[in-house]
Design a protein around this motif. Sequence first.
Motif, PDB file in Angstrom:
ATOM      1  N   ARG A 246       0.832  -1.209   0.000  1.00 56.05           N
ATOM      2  CA  ARG A 246       0.000   0.000   0.000  1.00 56.05           C
ATOM      3  C   ARG A 246       0.864   1.255   0.000  1.00 56.05           C
ATOM      4  O   ARG A 246       0.650   2.186  -0.784  1.00 56.05           O
ATOM      5  N   TRP A 247       1.852   1.266   0.870  1.00 53.80           N
ATOM      6  CA  TRP A 247       2.782   2.398   0.989  1.00 53.80           C
ATOM      7  C   TRP A 247       3.574   2.590  -0.301  1.00 53.80           C
ATOM      8  O   TRP A 247       3.717   3.707  -0.802  1.00 53.80           O
ATOM      9  N   THR A 248       4.062   1.505  -0.851  1.00 54.38           N
ATOM     10  CA  THR A 248       4.827   1.547  -2.098  1.00 54.38           C
ATOM     11  C   THR A 248       4.010   2.168  -3.220  1.00 54.38           C
ATOM     12  O   THR A 248       4.486   3.039  -3.955  1.00 54.38           O
ATOM     13  N   ASP A 249       2.795   1.707  -3.371  1.00 57.35           N
ATOM     14  CA  ASP A 249       1.929   2.207  -4.448  1.00 57.35           C
ATOM     15  C   ASP A 249       1.624   3.692  -4.285  1.00 57.35           C
ATOM     16  O   ASP A 249       1.603   4.447  -5.265  1.00 57.35           O
ATOM     17  N   ALA A 250       1.388   4.114  -3.041  1.00 60.64           N
ATOM     18  CA  ALA A 250       1.048   5.518  -2.788  1.00 60.64           C
ATOM     19  C   ALA A 250       2.215   6.434  -3.159  1.00 60.64           C
ATOM     20  O   ALA A 250       2.029   7.490  -3.782  1.00 60.64           O
ATOM     21  N   ILE A 251       3.417   6.053  -2.799  1.00 62.19           N
ATOM     22  CA  ILE A 251       4.586   6.886  -3.102  1.00 62.19           C
ATOM     23  C   ILE A 251       4.866   6.885  -4.599  1.00 62.19           C
ATOM     24  O   ILE A 251       5.211   7.928  -5.187  1.00 62.19           O
ATOM     25  N   ALA A 252       4.698   5.745  -5.247  1.00 58.09           N
ATOM     26  CA  ALA A 252       4.980   5.638  -6.678  1.00 58.09           C
ATOM     27  C   ALA A 252       4.094   6.556  -7.514  1.00 58.09           C
ATOM     28  O   ALA A 252       4.469   6.936  -8.632  1.00 58.09           O
ATOM     29  N   LYS A 253       2.935   6.931  -6.997  1.00 57.15           N
ATOM     30  CA  LYS A 253       2.007   7.788  -7.730  1.00 57.15           C
ATOM     31  C   LYS A 253       2.378   9.266  -7.684  1.00 57.15           C
ATOM     32  O   LYS A 253       1.847  10.060  -8.453  1.00 57.15           O
ATOM     33  N   ARG A 254       3.290   9.643  -6.792  1.00 57.66           N
ATOM     34  CA  ARG A 254       3.642  11.041  -6.645  1.00 57.66           C
ATOM     35  C   ARG A 254       4.391  11.527  -7.891  1.00 57.66           C
ATOM     36  O   ARG A 254       5.376  10.902  -8.326  1.00 57.66           O
ATOM     37  N   PRO A 255       3.969  12.641  -8.500  1.00 56.83           N
ATOM     38  CA  PRO A 255       4.637  13.129  -9.716  1.00 56.83           C
ATOM     39  C   PRO A 255       6.130  13.369  -9.543  1.00 56.83           C
ATOM     40  O   PRO A 255       6.928  13.062 -10.444  1.00 56.83           O
ATOM     41  N   ALA A 256       6.536  13.914  -8.393  1.00 59.85           N
ATOM     42  CA  ALA A 256       7.960  14.167  -8.167  1.00 59.85           C
ATOM     43  C   ALA A 256       8.748  12.866  -8.086  1.00 59.85           C
ATOM     44  O   ALA A 256       9.906  12.805  -8.519  1.00 59.85           O
ATOM     45  N   VAL A 257       8.139  11.831  -7.545  1.00 60.97           N
ATOM     46  CA  VAL A 257       8.804  10.526  -7.475  1.00 60.97           C
ATOM     47  C   VAL A 257       8.967   9.949  -8.880  1.00 60.97           C
ATOM     48  O   VAL A 257      10.019   9.398  -9.225  1.00 60.97           O
ATOM     49  N   LYS A 258       7.950  10.084  -9.695  1.00 64.82           N
ATOM     50  CA  LYS A 258       8.048   9.609 -11.078  1.00 64.82           C
ATOM     51  C   LYS A 258       9.195  10.299 -11.812  1.00 64.82           C
ATOM     52  O   LYS A 258       9.949   9.655 -12.551  1.00 64.82           O
ATOM     53  N   ARG A 259       9.325  11.610 -11.597  1.00 62.88           N
ATOM     54  CA  ARG A 259      10.421  12.330 -12.242  1.00 62.88           C
ATOM     55  C   ARG A 259      11.773  11.917 -11.657  1.00 62.88           C
ATOM     56  O   ARG A 259      12.746  11.692 -12.387  1.00 62.88           O
ATOM     57  N   GLY A 260      11.832  11.845 -10.342  1.00 64.31           N
ATOM     58  CA  GLY A 260      13.094  11.499  -9.696  1.00 64.31           C
ATOM     59  C   GLY A 260      13.635  10.147 -10.132  1.00 64.31           C
ATOM     60  O   GLY A 260      14.851   9.966 -10.257  1.00 64.31           O
ATOM     61  N   ARG A 261      12.760   9.194 -10.379  1.00 58.28           N
ATOM     62  CA  ARG A 261      13.194   7.868 -10.827  1.00 58.28           C
ATOM     63  C   ARG A 261      13.829   7.900 -12.209  1.00 58.28           C
ATOM     64  O   ARG A 261      14.616   7.016 -12.562  1.00 58.28           O
ATOM     65  N   MET A 262      13.474   8.893 -13.005  1.00 63.55           N
ATOM     66  CA  MET A 262      13.975   8.964 -14.380  1.00 63.55           C
ATOM     67  C   MET A 262      15.398   9.505 -14.473  1.00 63.55           C
ATOM     68  O   MET A 262      16.133   9.189 -15.411  1.00 63.55           O
ATOM     69  N   VAL A 263      15.779  10.320 -13.509  1.00 65.41           N
ATOM     70  CA  VAL A 263      17.053  11.048 -13.603  1.00 65.41           C
ATOM     71  C   VAL A 263      18.238  10.093 -13.442  1.00 65.41           C
ATOM     72  O   VAL A 263      18.284   9.274 -12.513  1.00 65.41           O
ATOM     73  N   ASN A 264      19.196  10.197 -14.349  1.00 66.94           N
ATOM     74  CA  ASN A 264      20.409   9.366 -14.356  1.00 66.94           C
ATOM     75  C   ASN A 264      20.114   7.884 -14.574  1.00 66.94           C
ATOM     76  O   ASN A 264      20.954   7.028 -14.278  1.00 66.94           O
ATOM     77  N   ARG A 265      18.929   7.583 -15.109  1.00 68.44           N
ATOM     78  CA  ARG A 265      18.587   6.183 -15.395  1.00 68.44           C
ATOM     79  C   ARG A 265      19.119   5.808 -16.769  1.00 68.44           C
ATOM     80  O   ARG A 265      18.963   6.551 -17.736  1.00 68.44           O
ATOM     81  N   ILE A 266      19.735   4.624 -16.854  1.00 67.57           N
ATOM     82  CA  ILE A 266      20.329   4.192 -18.117  1.00 67.57           C
ATOM     83  C   ILE A 266      19.849   2.800 -18.535  1.00 67.57           C
ATOM     84  O   ILE A 266      20.473   2.149 -19.379  1.00 67.57           O
ATOM     85  N   SER A 267      18.737   2.350 -17.971  1.00 65.89           N
ATOM     86  CA  SER A 267      18.188   1.053 -18.356  1.00 65.89           C
ATOM     87  C   SER A 267      16.669   1.142 -18.360  1.00 65.89           C
ATOM     88  O   SER A 267      16.085   2.085 -17.828  1.00 65.89           O
ATOM     89  N   GLY A 268      16.037   0.138 -18.949  1.00 66.68           N
ATOM     90  CA  GLY A 268      14.583   0.112 -18.995  1.00 66.68           C
ATOM     91  C   GLY A 268      14.023   0.843 -20.202  1.00 66.68           C
ATOM     92  O   GLY A 268      14.723   1.115 -21.183  1.00 66.68           O
ATOM     93  N   ASP A 269      12.754   1.172 -20.125  1.00 65.28           N
ATOM     94  CA  ASP A 269      12.055   1.876 -21.194  1.00 65.28           C
ATOM     95  C   ASP A 269      12.784   3.176 -21.520  1.00 65.28           C
ATOM     96  O   ASP A 269      13.026   3.984 -20.625  1.00 65.28           O
ATOM     97  N   PRO A 270      13.149   3.411 -22.775  1.00 68.32           N
ATOM     98  CA  PRO A 270      13.834   4.667 -23.115  1.00 68.32           C
ATOM     99  C   PRO A 270      13.077   5.911 -22.675  1.00 68.32           C
ATOM    100  O   PRO A 270      13.691   6.931 -22.351  1.00 68.32           O
ATOM    101  N   ALA A 271      11.734   5.843 -22.634  1.00 64.81           N
ATOM    102  CA  ALA A 271      10.952   6.998 -22.192  1.00 64.81           C
ATOM    103  C   ALA A 271      11.130   7.271 -20.707  1.00 64.81           C
ATOM    104  O   ALA A 271      10.789   8.365 -20.231  1.00 64.81           O
ATOM    105  N   SER A 272      11.677   6.319 -19.968  1.00 64.60           N
ATOM    106  CA  SER A 272      11.891   6.494 -18.526  1.00 64.60           C
ATOM    107  C   SER A 272      13.314   6.910 -18.200  1.00 64.60           C
ATOM    108  O   SER A 272      13.649   7.080 -17.031  1.00 64.60           O
TER     109      SER A 272
END
Length: 297
Positions: A246-272
């Motif tokens: 429940r906690w994991t899902d709630a945090i994952a929905k936060r827009p800032a968290v979605k952006r933060g996960r993308m920064v300096n990422r070099i694997s996965g979906d290119p859009a991420s």
Amino acid sequence: MTDAPVNEPIEYTPPKVWTWNKASGGQFAAINRPIAGPTHEAQLPVGRHPFQLYSLATPNGVKVTVMFEELLAAGHSGAEYDAWLIKIDGNQFGSGFVSVNPNSKIPALMDRSGPTPIRVFESGAILMHLAEKFGAFLPAGGEARAECLSWLFWQMGSAPFLGGGFGHFYAYAPTKIEYAIDRYAMEVKRQLDVLDRRLADNEFLAGKDYTIADMATWPWYGALAKGLVYGAGEFLSVHEYKNVQRWTDAIAKRPAVKRGRMVNRISGDPASQLHERHEASDFDTKTQDKIGEPAKA
């Protein structure tokens, strides 16, 4: 004569004095060594924003980029930052990086917001530094602050059992050792139970408010709860920890968290993947699906 079980290692008797005379084996053997310090000269780039982050989107790196994006989302314009990519392939041993973090681990931060640049290393220290600087995501005092800091340091002390212990022996070690995997799987499940019990009666780790304790813990244990690290979700029965889910899902929905996960990422979906972040608009214009450039060395 019967063959020994495949998962039973050859008995090892440690010498009186350990010496580094062979590669350690495993996925990261090429960069493992028993000494610190730089291996080569390499200066770090510096952008125009008050904060210069040198990192990679591992769980420890994600903690800090999420914090920066949360600060900006909360209206703290002084938290603008440049995020430079440091791949863990030897670049962490460059002289410039070692001068910021003598431990040669990401993330590393240079705070250039004042008259004298300040280096900050270790992800928990960076989170505290930013929280205190902006008066955000860390309660000012009392029980709430004590809980926040307790859970922050719980994460810092616990994650090595997850990453360096379980993750190494389950996913990266050249030989599967039953004793090591069982030992660390037991500890990781105990830690998940610690979190699950805390979150049964609290929306977030420090209580009712989202804090740096959640930002520190979510990239590790939230990813684990969704089976995103080490391919171990089924093995650890992560679905059983309903409050963590429940906690994991709630945090994952936060827009800032979605952006933060993308920064300096070099694997996965290119859009991420946003290999470097220098402006807020980079999320719209410079992800890998749009520019298609390989990750910088």
